[in-house]
Design an enzyme around this catalytic site. Structure first.
Site, short mmCIF file in Angstrom:
data_model
loop_
_atom_site.label_atom_id
_atom_site.label_comp_id
_atom_site.label_asym_id
_atom_site.label_seq_id
_atom_site.Cartn_x
_atom_site.Cartn_y
_atom_site.Cartn_z
N ASP A 70 20.53 2.56 -22.68
CA ASP A 70 19.80 1.29 -22.77
C ASP A 70 19.37 1.04 -24.22
O ASP A 70 18.83 -0.02 -24.53
CB ASP A 70 18.62 1.24 -21.79
CG ASP A 70 17.57 2.29 -22.05
OD1 ASP A 70 17.78 3.16 -22.93
OD2 ASP A 70 16.51 2.26 -21.37
N SER A 71 19.64 2.00 -25.11
CA SER A 71 19.46 1.76 -26.54
C SER A 71 20.29 0.56 -26.99
O SER A 71 20.06 0.02 -28.06
CB SER A 71 19.85 3.00 -27.35
OG SER A 71 21.13 3.48 -26.94
N ASP A 104 22.86 4.35 -18.19
CA ASP A 104 21.40 4.42 -18.23
C ASP A 104 20.83 3.38 -17.29
O ASP A 104 21.23 2.21 -17.34
CB ASP A 104 20.95 4.08 -19.66
CG ASP A 104 19.95 5.04 -20.20
OD1 ASP A 104 19.47 5.91 -19.46
OD2 ASP A 104 19.65 4.93 -21.41
N LYS A 152 21.42 7.88 -15.57
CA LYS A 152 20.31 8.61 -16.20
C LYS A 152 19.02 7.82 -15.97
O LYS A 152 19.02 6.59 -16.05
CB LYS A 152 20.56 8.77 -17.71
CG LYS A 152 19.40 9.43 -18.45
CD LYS A 152 19.74 9.81 -19.86
CE LYS A 152 19.66 8.68 -20.86
NZ LYS A 152 18.34 8.03 -21.00
N GLU A 203 14.61 8.02 -16.78
CA GLU A 203 13.58 8.66 -17.58
C GLU A 203 12.44 9.12 -16.68
O GLU A 203 12.10 8.42 -15.71
CB GLU A 203 13.05 7.69 -18.64
CG GLU A 203 14.13 7.30 -19.66
CD GLU A 203 13.61 6.39 -20.77
OE1 GLU A 203 12.40 6.11 -20.83
OE2 GLU A 203 14.45 5.95 -21.58
N GLU A 210 14.49 14.60 -25.54
CA GLU A 210 14.43 13.77 -26.75
C GLU A 210 13.15 14.03 -27.55
O GLU A 210 12.05 14.05 -27.00
CB GLU A 210 14.49 12.27 -26.36
CG GLU A 210 14.41 11.35 -27.58
CD GLU A 210 14.85 9.93 -27.32
OE1 GLU A 210 15.31 9.61 -26.20
OE2 GLU A 210 14.75 9.12 -28.27
O1 KIV Z 1 19.56 4.96 -24.49
C1 KIV Z 1 19.98 5.93 -25.13
O2 KIV Z 1 20.78 5.80 -26.06
C2 KIV Z 1 19.47 7.24 -24.77
C3 KIV Z 1 19.81 8.37 -25.69
C4 KIV Z 1 18.89 8.32 -26.83
C5 KIV Z 1 19.77 9.67 -25.00
O3 KIV Z 1 18.79 7.38 -23.82
#
Ligand code: KIV
Length: 317
Positions: free
Chosen positions: A67-68, A106, A136, A138, A205
């Site tokens: 989600d970055s 994500d 993934k 959090e 992280e």
């Molecule tokens: O969203 C992302 O890129 C991440 C990585 C930093 C692990 O969660």
């Protein structure tokens, strides 16, 4: 929508002839095996077809559609605003490119925070509509029921502990986590609980390397670190950080392995300059009429000009 055919997970001989077996398709059990054998897992984010192809063809084990992308692709200030539909759109593009690596999507903020049922339904969309092989999320002990339900629903899930960017408003900033004995204990409990609930791996992280190493030693599932030191089972970076495309001062843990910004700038400036000077496009970059058609065209234009000149002369008289 096209989700490519997944090749089998059969092992193929290594290209270098060393005999070290490389999987033709990386799977979660391969990552587990890598941990067991002490072989580092190389992971990277990707958000589009072109870069995902390069990442996959370079032999990266795990591609995360992070989600970055809200920040590095969409230019937002945090990851919070990106939606499930936007994440699905990018995951599909990555899925079409990736043949070997495992593709992880994500789950964006809000897609699993209201109810467990929402979380499961959204995760299933990533598998069904975009071809993700895992998702993934959090969080730690606050996500155990969701992790269990996802595993029940056949959706492999990775946890994410330490600096969790979706908690930015609670944390008040992006700071290194796990710096007190109490915080270390919380992280350790979260990691162990995620493993017991069925998580397939955990991203760690921005935490002291000593803490990440201890968590890694405690878990039998792989840890994948970002700003968590060399003691993790694997490493992940944001693609745009790796190649200097983030337009922000990189955090301490980022190493730039290339300068795509310089490469792109020079190509774009060269293009602009050659358009301005009419050096682009050249003859070789232009299509041409076949000779007979060109001559016929020129002849018909000359006849038309002559007719028009004749008509002009008649009008003057
Ligand atoms: O969203 C992302 O890129 C991440 C990585 C930093 C692990 O969660």
């Amino acid at each position: 929508m096209s989700i490519p055919h997944f090749r089998s997970a059969d092992k193929a001989a290594s290209a270098d002839g060393s005999g070290s077996a490389q999987p033709a398709k990386v799977t979660l059990p391969h990552l587990q095996e890598k941990k067991r054998q002490g072989q580092p897992i190389a992971a990277l984010t990707a958000y589009d077809y072109a870069t995902a192809r390069l990442v996959d063809e370079s032999g990266i084990d795990l591609v995360l559609v992070g989600d970055s992308l809200a920040m590095v692709v969409m230019g937002l200030d945090s990851t919070l605003a990106v939606t499930v539909d936007e994440m699905l759109h990018h995951t599909r593009a990555v899925r079409r490119a990736v043949r070997r690596a495992i593709v992880v999507a994500d789950m964006p903020y809000g897609s699993y925070h209201a109810t467990i049922a929402d979380g499961v339904a959204n995760a299933v969309r990533f598998v069904k509509e975009a071809g993700a092989e895992a998702v993934k999320i959090e969080g730690g002990r606050n996500r155990l029921e969701l992790v269990e339900r996802l595993v029940d629903a056949e959706v492999p899930v990775l946890g994410h502990l330490g600096l969790t960017p979706q908690s930015i408003n609670r944390m008040g900033g992006y700071a290194v986590q796990g710096k007190t004995l109490r915080a270390i204990d919380e992280l350790m409990r979260d990691a162990v609980a995620l493993e017991h609930a069925g998580a397939a791996a955990v991203v760690l992280e921005a935490m002291p390397r000593e803490v990440a190493s201890r968590i890694t030693a405690q878990l039998s599932i792989p840890t994948i670190g970002i700003g968590a030191g060399p003691g993790c089972d694997g490493q992940i970076l944001v693609f745009h950080d790796l190649v200097n495309l983030s337009f922000s001062r990189p955090p301490k843990f980022v190493r730039q392995f290339g300068d795509a910004a310089a490469l792109f700038r020079s190509a774009i400036e060269g293009y602009r300059h050659e358009v301005a000077s009419r050096a682009f496009p050249a003859e070789a970059e232009s299509y041409h009429l076949p000779r007979a058609e060109r001559l016929a065209l020129e002849e018909s234009e000359m006849e038309r000009e002559a007719e028009m000149a004749g008509a002009g002369l008649a009008a003057v008289r």
